[in-house]
Scaffold this motif. Structure first.
Motif, PDB file in Angstrom:
ATOM      1  N   ALA A  10       9.284   8.348   1.565  1.00 48.82           N
ATOM      2  CA  ALA A  10      10.285   8.538   0.531  1.00 48.82           C
ATOM      3  C   ALA A  10       9.642   8.329  -0.824  1.00 48.82           C
ATOM      4  N   GLU A  11      10.094   9.106  -1.797  1.00 46.84           N
ATOM      5  CA  GLU A  11       9.557   8.920  -3.143  1.00 46.84           C
ATOM      6  C   GLU A  11       9.990   7.573  -3.676  1.00 46.84           C
ATOM      7  N   GLY A  12       9.092   6.943  -4.405  1.00 49.08           N
ATOM      8  CA  GLY A  12       9.421   5.684  -5.051  1.00 49.08           C
ATOM      9  C   GLY A  12      10.247   5.936  -6.300  1.00 49.08           C
ATOM     10  N   ILE A  13      10.727   4.885  -6.876  1.00 49.09           N
ATOM     11  CA  ILE A  13      11.482   4.961  -8.124  1.00 49.09           C
ATOM     12  C   ILE A  13      10.573   4.466  -9.243  1.00 49.09           C
ATOM     13  N   ASP A  42      -4.225   8.002 -13.072  1.00 48.30           N
ATOM     14  CA  ASP A  42      -3.112   7.211 -12.557  1.00 48.30           C
ATOM     15  C   ASP A  42      -2.551   7.980 -11.375  1.00 48.30           C
ATOM     16  N   PHE A  43      -2.860   7.502 -10.182  1.00 42.89           N
ATOM     17  CA  PHE A  43      -2.458   8.154  -8.936  1.00 42.89           C
ATOM     18  C   PHE A  43      -1.047   7.697  -8.602  1.00 42.89           C
ATOM     19  N   GLY A  44      -0.094   8.637  -8.679  1.00 45.74           N
ATOM     20  CA  GLY A  44       1.324   8.290  -8.523  1.00 45.74           C
ATOM     21  C   GLY A  44       1.870   7.782  -9.845  1.00 45.74           C
ATOM     22  N   VAL A 110       1.998   2.871  -4.597  1.00 49.37           N
ATOM     23  CA  VAL A 110       2.036   4.297  -4.268  1.00 49.37           C
ATOM     24  C   VAL A 110       1.526   4.582  -2.859  1.00 49.37           C
ATOM     25  N   LEU A 111       0.480   3.902  -2.453  1.00 52.78           N
ATOM     26  CA  LEU A 111      -0.179   4.225  -1.190  1.00 52.78           C
ATOM     27  C   LEU A 111       0.782   4.222  -0.004  1.00 52.78           C
ATOM     28  N   GLU A 112       1.783   3.372  -0.047  1.00 57.14           N
ATOM     29  CA  GLU A 112       2.748   3.309   1.058  1.00 57.14           C
ATOM     30  C   GLU A 112       3.646   4.537   1.131  1.00 57.14           C
ATOM     31  N   HIS A 113       3.579   5.415   0.137  1.00 56.80           N
ATOM     32  CA  HIS A 113       4.421   6.615   0.112  1.00 56.80           C
ATOM     33  C   HIS A 113       3.682   7.880   0.537  1.00 56.80           C
ATOM     34  N   SER A 137      -2.398  -1.586  -6.113  1.00 54.42           N
ATOM     35  CA  SER A 137      -1.552  -2.595  -5.478  1.00 54.42           C
ATOM     36  C   SER A 137      -0.621  -1.898  -4.497  1.00 54.42           C
ATOM     37  N   VAL A 138      -0.252  -2.640  -3.464  1.00 57.54           N
ATOM     38  CA  VAL A 138       0.706  -2.182  -2.463  1.00 57.54           C
ATOM     39  C   VAL A 138       1.667  -3.334  -2.200  1.00 57.54           C
TER      40      VAL A 138
END
Length: 153
Positions: A10-13, A42-44, A110-113, A137-138
């Protein structure tokens, strides 16, 4: 029958400008990044609210995001900050940058998405120049609740 995407895709907010977490992340990592100049990815990047904190440290900034609306917000937000910045739509698979073209990568929550964490990390490594740095960071799996978009003290 179609199965929905796993929850981690799911996309983050994106955080809003002025959110406490933005200043905190910047404070924690800026001292480990190059002192001045070079390029930042900036990735994500979301809406660019976090990226703006790094604008005075780099000559050029690229923001990648899978959400076209976020990329447009990124471009608007960073347009007047005196740095060469561009938001780029990301297909979630291949980072659309040349190999060894980036001095520093930041990526927060971001990585978790992503669909394939290993591939995403390989792509970030591919675009990073030798000797470059990554600050990432995750979420902590033991945290009480998911914090995307939360205003925490």
């Amino acid at each position: 029958m179609t199965t929905p995407n796993p929850h981690n895709l799911a996309e983050g907010i994106p955080a809003d400008p002025g959110d406490f977490i933005l200043e905190r992340r910047h404070r924690l990592v800026h001292r480990y990044l190059p002192k001045a100049g070079g390029s930042l990815l900036d990735f994500g990047c979301g809406n660019g609210a976090q990226t703006a904190y790094f604008a005075d440290q780099f000559d050029s900034i690229t923001g990648l995001d899978v959400n076209a609306r976020s990329v447009a917000e990124f471009n608007t937000r960073l347009a007047g900050l005196g740095v060469s910045a561009r938001g780029v739509a990301y297909d979630g698979l291949d980072v659309p940058l040349e190999s060894a073209s980036i001095d520093c990568v930041v990526s927060f929550e971001v990585l978790e998405h992503v669909g394939d964490e290993r591939r995403a990390l390989q792509e970030l490594h591919r675009v990073l120049r030798p000797g470059g740095s990554i600050a990432m960071s995750v979420p902590n799996r033991w945290w009480i609740f998911e914090t995307h978009g939360a205003e925490l003290p």
